[in-house]
Design an enzyme around this catalytic site. Structure first.
Site, PDB file in Angstrom:
ATOM      1  N   LYS A 137     -24.351  20.706 -23.776  1.00  0.00           N
ATOM      2  CA  LYS A 137     -23.719  20.489 -22.470  1.00  0.00           C
ATOM      3  C   LYS A 137     -24.820  20.098 -21.495  1.00  0.00           C
ATOM      4  CE  LYS A 137     -23.139  22.706 -18.779  1.00  0.00           C
ATOM      5  NZ  LYS A 137     -23.365  21.572 -17.832  1.00  0.00           N
ATOM      6  N   GLU A 191     -35.416  28.927 -20.451  1.00  0.00           N
ATOM      7  CA  GLU A 191     -36.548  28.217 -19.824  1.00  0.00           C
ATOM      8  C   GLU A 191     -36.144  28.038 -18.375  1.00  0.00           C
ATOM      9  OE1 GLU A 191     -39.276  27.494 -21.351  1.00  0.00           O
ATOM     10  OE2 GLU A 191     -38.710  27.626 -23.454  1.00  0.00           O
ATOM     11  N   CYS A 243     -40.132  22.142 -13.088  1.00  0.00           N
ATOM     12  CA  CYS A 243     -40.255  23.602 -13.134  1.00  0.00           C
ATOM     13  C   CYS A 243     -41.715  24.020 -13.168  1.00  0.00           C
ATOM     14  CB  CYS A 243     -39.525  24.128 -14.350  1.00  0.00           C
ATOM     15  SG  CYS A 243     -39.961  23.211 -15.831  1.00  0.00           S
ATOM     16  N   GLU A 278     -38.676  28.752  -5.338  1.00  0.00           N
ATOM     17  CA  GLU A 278     -38.877  27.426  -5.913  1.00  0.00           C
ATOM     18  C   GLU A 278     -38.187  26.418  -4.999  1.00  0.00           C
ATOM     19  OE1 GLU A 278     -36.722  26.676  -9.579  1.00  0.00           O
ATOM     20  OE2 GLU A 278     -38.508  25.770 -10.438  1.00  0.00           O
TER      21      GLU A 278
HETATM   22  P1  NAD Z   1     -28.913  24.878 -12.927  1.00  0.00           P
HETATM   23  O1  NAD Z   1     -29.251  26.240 -13.412  1.00  0.00           O
HETATM   24  O2  NAD Z   1     -28.069  24.756 -11.727  1.00  0.00           O
HETATM   25  O3  NAD Z   1     -28.178  24.066 -14.074  1.00  0.00           O
HETATM   26  C1  NAD Z   1     -28.737  23.889 -15.368  1.00  0.00           C
HETATM   27  C2  NAD Z   1     -27.630  23.730 -16.368  1.00  0.00           C
HETATM   28  O4  NAD Z   1     -26.928  24.956 -16.470  1.00  0.00           O
HETATM   29  C3  NAD Z   1     -26.591  22.686 -16.003  1.00  0.00           C
HETATM   30  O5  NAD Z   1     -26.168  22.058 -17.185  1.00  0.00           O
HETATM   31  C4  NAD Z   1     -25.478  23.522 -15.388  1.00  0.00           C
HETATM   32  O6  NAD Z   1     -24.221  22.925 -15.484  1.00  0.00           O
HETATM   33  C5  NAD Z   1     -25.545  24.773 -16.236  1.00  0.00           C
HETATM   34  N1  NAD Z   1     -25.063  25.994 -15.618  1.00  0.00           N
HETATM   35  C6  NAD Z   1     -25.119  26.361 -14.302  1.00  0.00           C
HETATM   36  N2  NAD Z   1     -24.581  27.585 -14.140  1.00  0.00           N
HETATM   37  C7  NAD Z   1     -24.190  28.013 -15.369  1.00  0.00           C
HETATM   38  C8  NAD Z   1     -23.548  29.181 -15.862  1.00  0.00           C
HETATM   39  N3  NAD Z   1     -23.219  30.189 -15.064  1.00  0.00           N
HETATM   40  N4  NAD Z   1     -23.285  29.272 -17.187  1.00  0.00           N
HETATM   41  C9  NAD Z   1     -23.633  28.285 -18.036  1.00  0.00           C
HETATM   42  N5  NAD Z   1     -24.213  27.134 -17.635  1.00  0.00           N
HETATM   43  C10 NAD Z   1     -24.502  27.004 -16.314  1.00  0.00           C
HETATM   44  O7  NAD Z   1     -30.309  24.142 -12.772  1.00  0.00           O
HETATM   45  P2  NAD Z   1     -30.569  22.644 -12.324  1.00  0.00           P
HETATM   46  O8  NAD Z   1     -30.408  22.583 -10.859  1.00  0.00           O
HETATM   47  O9  NAD Z   1     -29.790  21.690 -13.175  1.00  0.00           O
HETATM   48  O10 NAD Z   1     -32.093  22.465 -12.751  1.00  0.00           O
HETATM   49  C11 NAD Z   1     -33.150  22.878 -11.973  1.00  0.00           C
HETATM   50  C12 NAD Z   1     -33.701  24.204 -12.476  1.00  0.00           C
HETATM   51  O11 NAD Z   1     -34.119  24.079 -13.834  1.00  0.00           O
HETATM   52  C13 NAD Z   1     -34.928  24.625 -11.718  1.00  0.00           C
HETATM   53  O12 NAD Z   1     -34.876  25.988 -11.404  1.00  0.00           O
HETATM   54  C14 NAD Z   1     -36.054  24.349 -12.715  1.00  0.00           C
HETATM   55  O13 NAD Z   1     -37.206  25.105 -12.491  1.00  0.00           O
HETATM   56  C15 NAD Z   1     -35.411  24.647 -13.994  1.00  0.00           C
HETATM   57  N6  NAD Z   1     -36.120  24.001 -15.100  1.00  0.00           N
HETATM   58  C16 NAD Z   1     -36.836  24.782 -15.963  1.00  0.00           C
HETATM   59  C17 NAD Z   1     -37.545  24.199 -17.000  1.00  0.00           C
HETATM   60  C18 NAD Z   1     -38.319  25.041 -17.974  1.00  0.00           C
HETATM   61  O14 NAD Z   1     -38.573  24.588 -19.078  1.00  0.00           O
HETATM   62  N7  NAD Z   1     -38.735  26.241 -17.630  1.00  0.00           N
HETATM   63  C19 NAD Z   1     -37.515  22.831 -17.178  1.00  0.00           C
HETATM   64  C20 NAD Z   1     -36.781  22.054 -16.279  1.00  0.00           C
HETATM   65  C21 NAD Z   1     -36.076  22.674 -15.250  1.00  0.00           C
END
Ligand code: NAD
Length: 484
Positions: free
Chosen positions: A174, A249, A282, A382
């Site tokens: 997803k 992650e 991130c 962040e």
């Molecule tokens: P997000 O958490 O809003 O969304 C990430 C994914 O999770 C999306 O596909 C979203 O639809 C899904 N999602 C959201 N809430 C959910 C829930 N309750 N249950 C299941 N799925 C859910 O994050 P974003 O805004 O898309 O991405 C940015 C974040 O990702 C930042 O915090 C960044 O630091 C982090 N990030 C971490 C890494 C790493 O490897 N540590 C890499 C890239 C990004």
């Protein structure tokens, strides 16, 4: 306008069970660029059932055949890289040149590294000379739900899909609803590579809908998630009732420790690294800690470098940075810049509002705050935009204390020409990764965090192991080894 409402389930593109249109917005123009569907429980049930049915066959497919399919995938991925660059650029705003090189290139890199790791990986190993009839068998976890963010989409998708496939897991991906186009293209690549039906499935949707349905599903054995700490916590709770393995992650708030004896380019390198991908990484070095003595000059340099970073439309060629992904992020970043000003940080570059001449699109001014203290909101949260915070420190001990004083622990950075000091500090930093003097991690190095940055490790051997169970067998007959 692209219309792509179908999902990829059991080797076919299928209509959603219930229509639910969702517009994908081009952040450079604020105009819709595509319509997709958001799935629901019934779509997830179909995809999970396909993955479950495919699992026994895929698990027992010899390693060499799984590797051969990934090799084919790499060939397709490289051949269609230009299409991938365009998809990423339009949906999440990475400028086309950067999207086609760094964003697409991250996928090529991970697939290649996994292939190398897979060839060397022993799925059946002896326990040791003391126990000649014991075997340790690395076995796929089962059906994996892969949930990815929008910021480095192919980086995340390849880290999960390819590792899962090599391990012998079947999966449902997803992708983020902000960046579904690149994943749908990737599904075409998987199809073209010839993976057996049901091994890889894709259902678009949002977190509340498809995300929750996947992470609570009784037939999903593990979740591999990359995204915000907020969502990571919600997912862990939802997965607990069915005792799934959950790999996270999450976010970061990396410190970049610049000692007074750092090389001349250290500050410039740190600012440009922060601004890359419009600050939406991130592992961004978002807190620059500078040793007193070198601090005033560093602030001057950082302000000058940031003021020369150009911002522009992602469709245009060039070395500028693009917009941030969406309106919600733009508003959040503006709120945090305001908070920095209100809490007394010194704004030395950028600030509120859009850059001059850009009235439409989610553009943010490359911003630097000096004289930040580590308890200010902009040092703790962040920001996920092109905003650098600069914090002075006294000595090594002080730098380590400030760097570790955060809920996160993803990547920290050290700049010094004293090798023993760099090594000493690297040992003390509580983060999954440390990068010294601009040296990036080597091929197949593990990517992941400590503390609230998560618990998984992606890439190379460690990335494959994340998708494996360890089975201990006693009484093994040595002259009857099965093929891997
Ligand atoms: P997000 O958490 O809003 O969304 C990430 C994914 O999770 C999306 O596909 C979203 O639809 C899904 N999602 C959201 N809430 C959910 C829930 N309750 N249950 C299941 N799925 C859910 O994050 P974003 O805004 O898309 O991405 C940015 C974040 O990702 C930042 O915090 C960044 O630091 C982090 N990030 C971490 C890494 C790493 O490897 N540590 C890499 C890239 C990004």
């Amino acid at each position: 306008m692209i219309e792509q409402r179908q999902f990829y389930i059991n080797g076919e593109w299928v209509n959603p069970v219930e229509a639910k249109d969702h517009q994908v917005i081009d952040p450079s123009t604020e105009e819709p660029c595509a319509v997709i569907s958001l799935g629901g429980q019934a779509d997830v049930d179909k995809a999970v059932a396909a993955a479950k049915a495919a699992f026994p066959g895929w698990m027992n497919t010899p390693k060499d055949q799984r590797i051969a399919l990934v090799e084919k995938l790499l060939e397709v991925y490289k051949r269609r890289g230009a299409e991938m660059g365009e998809a990423i650029s339009v949906e999440m705003g990475a400028p086309i040149d950067m999207a086609s090189t760094q964003q697409v290139g991250a996928g090529t890199w991970h697939i290649s590294n996994f292939l190398k790791a897979a060839k060397e990986f022993d799925f059946v190993r002896p326990l040791g000379d003391h126990a000649p009839n014991d075997r340790i068998i690395y076995e796929p976890v089962g059906v994996a739900a892969l949930i990815t963010p929008w910021n480095w989409p192919m980086n995340q998708v390849t880290l999960k899909v390819v590792a899962a496939a090599i391990a012998g897991c079947t999966m449902v991906l997803k992708p983020s609803e902000e960046s579904p186009l690149d994943s749908m293209l990737f599904a075409e690549f998987m199809d073209e590579a010839g993976f057996p039906k049901g091994v890889f499935n894709l259902v678009n949707g949002d977190g509340v809908g498809v995300g929750t349905a996947l992470t609570g599903h009784k037939d999903v054995d593990m979740v591999s998630f990359t995204g915000s700490t907020r969502a990571g916590i919600a997912i862990s709770k939802n997965a607990a009732d069915t005792v799934k393995r959950v790999h996270l992650e999450l976010g970061g708030k990396g410190a970049n420790i610049v000692f007074a004896d750092a090389d001349d380019k250290a500050v410039k390198r740190g600012v440009l690294h922060m601004m890359n991908n419009t600050g939406q990484s991130c592992n961004a070095p978002s807190r620059m800690l500078v040793q007193k003595g070198a601090y005033d000059q560093a602030v001057e340099t950082a302000a000058e470098v940031a003021s020369k970073v150009t911002v522009g439309n992602a469709h245009e060629s060039g070395r500028h940075i693009g917009p941030v992904v969406n309106e919600a992020q733009w508003n959040k970043i503006q709120g945090l810049i305001q908070k920095g000003i209100d809490e007394g940080a010194r704004l030395v570059a950028g600030g509120l509002g859009r850059p001059d001449g850009l009235n439409k699109g989610f553009y943010v001014r490359p911003t630097v705050f000096a004289d930040v203290s580590n308890d200010m909101t902009i040092a703790r949260e962040e920001i996920f935009g092109p905003v650098l915070t600069m914090i002075p420190f006294d000595d090594e001990e002080d730098a380590i204390a400030i760097a570790n004083d955060t809920d996160y622990g993803l990547t920290n950075y050290i700049q010094t020409q004293d090798g023993s000091k760099a090594n000493r500090v690297a040992r003390q930093l509580r983060s999954g990764m440390v990068e010294i003097n601009g040296q990036s991690r080597g091929a197949g190095a593990p990517f992941g965090g400590m503390k609230q940055s998560g618990n998984g490790r992606e890439g190379g051997v460690w990335g494959i192991e994340d998708f494996l169970e360890v089975k201990s067998v006693a009484g093994w007959t040595n002259d009857a080894e099965p093929a891997e």
